[in-house]
Motif scaffolding. Structure first.
Motif, PDB file in Angstrom:
ATOM      1  N   THR A   1      72.332  10.768  -1.481  1.00 49.50           N
ATOM      2  CA  THR A   1      72.031  10.649  -0.048  1.00 49.50           C
ATOM      3  C   THR A   1      72.755   9.452   0.563  1.00 49.50           C
ATOM      4  OG1 THR A   1      69.839  11.613  -0.449  1.00 49.50           O
ATOM      5  CG2 THR A   1      70.193  10.496   1.661  1.00 49.50           C
ATOM      6  N   ILE A   2      72.731   8.334  -0.142  1.00 53.47           N
ATOM      7  CA  ILE A   2      73.422   7.130   0.342  1.00 53.47           C
ATOM      8  C   ILE A   2      74.934   7.373   0.435  1.00 53.47           C
ATOM      9  CG2 ILE A   2      73.992   4.726  -0.216  1.00 53.47           C
ATOM     10  CD1 ILE A   2      71.200   4.502  -1.470  1.00 53.47           C
ATOM     11  N   LEU A   3      75.496   8.046  -0.567  1.00 50.66           N
ATOM     12  CA  LEU A   3      76.932   8.359  -0.544  1.00 50.66           C
ATOM     13  C   LEU A   3      77.263   9.271   0.639  1.00 50.66           C
ATOM     14  CD1 LEU A   3      79.730   8.198  -1.881  1.00 50.66           C
ATOM     15  CD2 LEU A   3      79.083  10.193  -3.260  1.00 50.66           C
ATOM     16  N   THR A   4      76.408  10.250   0.899  1.00 48.36           N
ATOM     17  CA  THR A   4      76.612  11.142   2.050  1.00 48.36           C
ATOM     18  C   THR A   4      76.545  10.368   3.352  1.00 48.36           C
ATOM     19  OG1 THR A   4      75.552  12.925   0.793  1.00 48.36           O
ATOM     20  CG2 THR A   4      75.833  13.265   3.152  1.00 48.36           C
ATOM     21  N   PHE A   5      75.610   9.434   3.423  1.00 47.38           N
ATOM     22  CA  PHE A   5      75.470   8.589   4.609  1.00 47.38           C
ATOM     23  C   PHE A   5      76.742   7.769   4.840  1.00 47.38           C
ATOM     24  CE2 PHE A   5      74.255   4.470   6.463  1.00 47.38           C
ATOM     25  CZ  PHE A   5      73.677   4.888   7.648  1.00 47.38           C
ATOM     26  N   LEU A   6      77.285   7.184   3.766  1.00 45.64           N
ATOM     27  CA  LEU A   6      78.510   6.383   3.882  1.00 45.64           C
ATOM     28  C   LEU A   6      79.701   7.262   4.276  1.00 45.64           C
ATOM     29  CD1 LEU A   6      78.126   4.057   0.756  1.00 45.64           C
ATOM     30  CD2 LEU A   6      77.728   3.480   3.161  1.00 45.64           C
ATOM     31  N   THR A   7      79.747   8.487   3.729  1.00 50.07           N
ATOM     32  CA  THR A   7      80.819   9.417   4.084  1.00 50.07           C
ATOM     33  C   THR A   7      80.752   9.788   5.558  1.00 50.07           C
ATOM     34  OG1 THR A   7      80.764  10.346   1.837  1.00 50.07           O
ATOM     35  CG2 THR A   7      81.886  11.638   3.523  1.00 50.07           C
ATOM     36  N   LEU A   8      79.530   9.986   6.041  1.00 46.53           N
ATOM     37  CA  LEU A   8      79.353  10.329   7.451  1.00 46.53           C
ATOM     38  C   LEU A   8      79.735   9.157   8.355  1.00 46.53           C
ATOM     39  CD1 LEU A   8      78.482  12.591   9.313  1.00 46.53           C
ATOM     40  CD2 LEU A   8      76.135  11.797   9.108  1.00 46.53           C
ATOM     41  N   LEU A   9      79.404   7.944   7.933  1.00 44.92           N
ATOM     42  CA  LEU A   9      79.814   6.767   8.701  1.00 44.92           C
ATOM     43  C   LEU A   9      81.335   6.678   8.761  1.00 44.92           C
ATOM     44  CD1 LEU A   9      77.399   3.887   7.612  1.00 44.92           C
ATOM     45  CD2 LEU A   9      77.286   5.317   9.641  1.00 44.92           C
ATOM     46  N   LEU A  10      81.977   6.926   7.627  1.00 41.99           N
ATOM     47  CA  LEU A  10      83.434   6.871   7.567  1.00 41.99           C
ATOM     48  C   LEU A  10      84.050   7.947   8.450  1.00 41.99           C
ATOM     49  CD1 LEU A  10      85.644   5.224   6.205  1.00 41.99           C
ATOM     50  CD2 LEU A  10      85.610   6.846   4.301  1.00 41.99           C
ATOM     51  N   GLU A  11      83.433   9.135   8.450  1.00 43.35           N
ATOM     52  CA  GLU A  11      83.939  10.198   9.320  1.00 43.35           C
ATOM     53  C   GLU A  11      83.767   9.834  10.792  1.00 43.35           C
ATOM     54  OE1 GLU A  11      83.594  15.008  10.025  1.00 43.35           O
ATOM     55  OE2 GLU A  11      81.970  13.959   9.008  1.00 43.35           O
ATOM     56  N   SER A  12      82.647   9.193  11.123  1.00 43.08           N
ATOM     57  CA  SER A  12      82.409   8.782  12.504  1.00 43.08           C
ATOM     58  C   SER A  12      83.464   7.778  12.962  1.00 43.08           C
ATOM     59  CB  SER A  12      81.009   8.165  12.629  1.00 43.08           C
ATOM     60  OG  SER A  12      80.009   9.095  12.282  1.00 43.08           O
ATOM     61  N   ILE A  13      83.772   6.802  12.103  1.00 42.52           N
ATOM     62  CA  ILE A  13      84.815   5.817  12.427  1.00 42.52           C
ATOM     63  C   ILE A  13      86.171   6.498  12.530  1.00 42.52           C
ATOM     64  CG2 ILE A  13      86.017   3.769  11.575  1.00 42.52           C
ATOM     65  CD1 ILE A  13      83.389   2.942  10.247  1.00 42.52           C
ATOM     66  N   ARG A  14      86.414   7.443  11.643  1.00 44.58           N
ATOM     67  CA  ARG A  14      87.674   8.186  11.626  1.00 44.58           C
ATOM     68  C   ARG A  14      87.886   8.932  12.935  1.00 44.58           C
ATOM     69  NH1 ARG A  14      87.428  13.661   9.848  1.00 44.58           N
ATOM     70  NH2 ARG A  14      89.475  14.605   9.501  1.00 44.58           N
ATOM     71  N   LEU A  15      86.842   9.573  13.444  1.00 44.68           N
ATOM     72  CA  LEU A  15      86.959  10.321  14.691  1.00 44.68           C
ATOM     73  C   LEU A  15      87.038   9.391  15.894  1.00 44.68           C
ATOM     74  CD1 LEU A  15      84.416  13.225  14.039  1.00 44.68           C
ATOM     75  CD2 LEU A  15      86.911  13.290  13.839  1.00 44.68           C
ATOM     76  N   SER A  16      86.256   8.316  15.857  1.00 42.38           N
ATOM     77  CA  SER A  16      86.231   7.386  16.992  1.00 42.38           C
ATOM     78  C   SER A  16      87.554   6.658  17.170  1.00 42.38           C
ATOM     79  CB  SER A  16      85.106   6.365  16.808  1.00 42.38           C
ATOM     80  OG  SER A  16      83.856   7.009  16.729  1.00 42.38           O
ATOM     81  N   THR A  17      88.220   6.347  16.049  1.00 43.31           N
ATOM     82  CA  THR A  17      89.498   5.640  16.112  1.00 43.31           C
ATOM     83  C   THR A  17      90.689   6.598  16.187  1.00 43.31           C
ATOM     84  OG1 THR A  17      89.580   5.508  13.685  1.00 43.31           O
ATOM     85  CG2 THR A  17      88.609   3.642  14.855  1.00 43.31           C
TER      86      THR A  17
END
Length: 301
Positions: free
Chosen positions: A15-31
């Motif tokens: 779950t924590i790994l999925t959360f970190l992946t989602l955060l990374l995807e959010s930064i990826r899309l935002s930038t």
């Protein structure tokens, strides 16, 4: 035989790994880093490793590596659960299979998105599958917690009347995050719509303004719902979680407004998407607690 505690801890790690992946995807899309490595999956612009001085390439390549690792972890997580006596638990097996299905859908959507040049539809689908996977794993982990750690009934049961408002608030927050992703991609990647009928629609000021208006109205509903949830849960075991949820929702609303008036500034958008992810994670914990731990009818599932 795999122990119950190990199953719970492994699921928590997934779950924590999925959360970190989602955060990374959010930064990826935002930038707007999703096209930094072009349409090559295992390489970045023809190289095995990205340019460490180019943060767009680092973000995109890191996200791809996290995605591959996540598929393996989710598969092992399901095997660990199935090898335990949990294979007799209908709810856990259903959630385990759903998590495996969602991570495969996310992987396929990601591959197609890279190959097709980051189309709007696949970018939104990829985010939706990732978000759904995180929610599924939160529910899965809370259910394991109920069966592994928490043996006794809740000493301070919460009225079941709060379940429906909490679920409705959860649905609103989920839809608003997806709508926000769609809106940001329309704003940041208008050039990707050339040659499509969508180009003529999104070029009209009315459509982006309408999307932002709907996004803002749902955000107000979420804010009011979070206040209501905190008031109801302030004297229960969920008081800290509901207080954190309200804090992040308020902060997220402020960031959303600041980001919009700054024309979706990458920094503010990155922080905004991170707080949104934290908010839906906290709300997912609350809903799962209400359904699995607070509800005695689910003890046999």
């Amino acid at each position: 035989m795999v122990t119950k505690k190990f199953s719970f801890l492994f699921s928590l790690g997934a779950t924590i790994l999925t959360f970190l992946t989602l955060l990374l995807e959010s930064i990826r899309l935002s930038t707007n880093s999703s096209r930094a490595c072009k349409n090559l999956w295992l390489k970045c612009n023809g190289y095995s490793f990205p340019n460490s001085l180019n943060y767009h390439e680092m973000v995109e390549y890191s996200y791809r590596l996290f995605t591959i690792l996540l598929v393996a972890i989710i598969l092992v997580n399901f095997i660990v659960t199935f090898r335990n006596e949990y294979r007799k638990k209908t709810t856990l097996i259903t959630l385990g299979l759903l998590s495996l299905f969602l991570v495969l859908l996310q992987l396929v959507a990601g591959l197609l998105n890279v190959r097709l040049g980051n189309l709007l539809m696949f970018t939104t689908l990829e985010m939706a599958f990732n978000l759904s996977l995180l929610i599924c794993l939160i529910f899965f982990t809370i259910k394991l917690y109920k069966n592994t750690v928490r043996k006794s009934d809740d000493d301070n049961p919460i009225s079941g009347q709060i379940n429906l408002p909490a679920i409705e608030l959860f649905i609103c927050l989920y839809l608003n995050i997806i709508l926000g992703v769609f809106f940001k991609q329309v704003h940041l990647n208008k050039e990707n719509f050339r040659g499509y009928e969508l180009e003529h629609i999104f070029e009209k000021p009315l459509v982006p303004d309408l999307l932002h208006f709907i996004h803002s109205m749902i955000a107000i509903v979420i804010l009011l719902g979070s206040i209501y949830l905190f008031v109801v849960l302030r004297h229960t075991n969920l008081r800290i979680t509901s207080m954190l949820l309200l804090s992040f929702v308020v902060f997220d609303s402020l960031l959303s407004f600041i980001s919009y008036i700054n024309e979706l500034n990458a920094f503010f958008e990155s922080v905004h998407t991170i707080t949104s992810t934290i908010s839906i994670s906290l709300l997912g914990v609350i809903v799962a607690y209400l359904l699995f731990i607070n509800n005695p009818c689910n003890q046999r599932l």
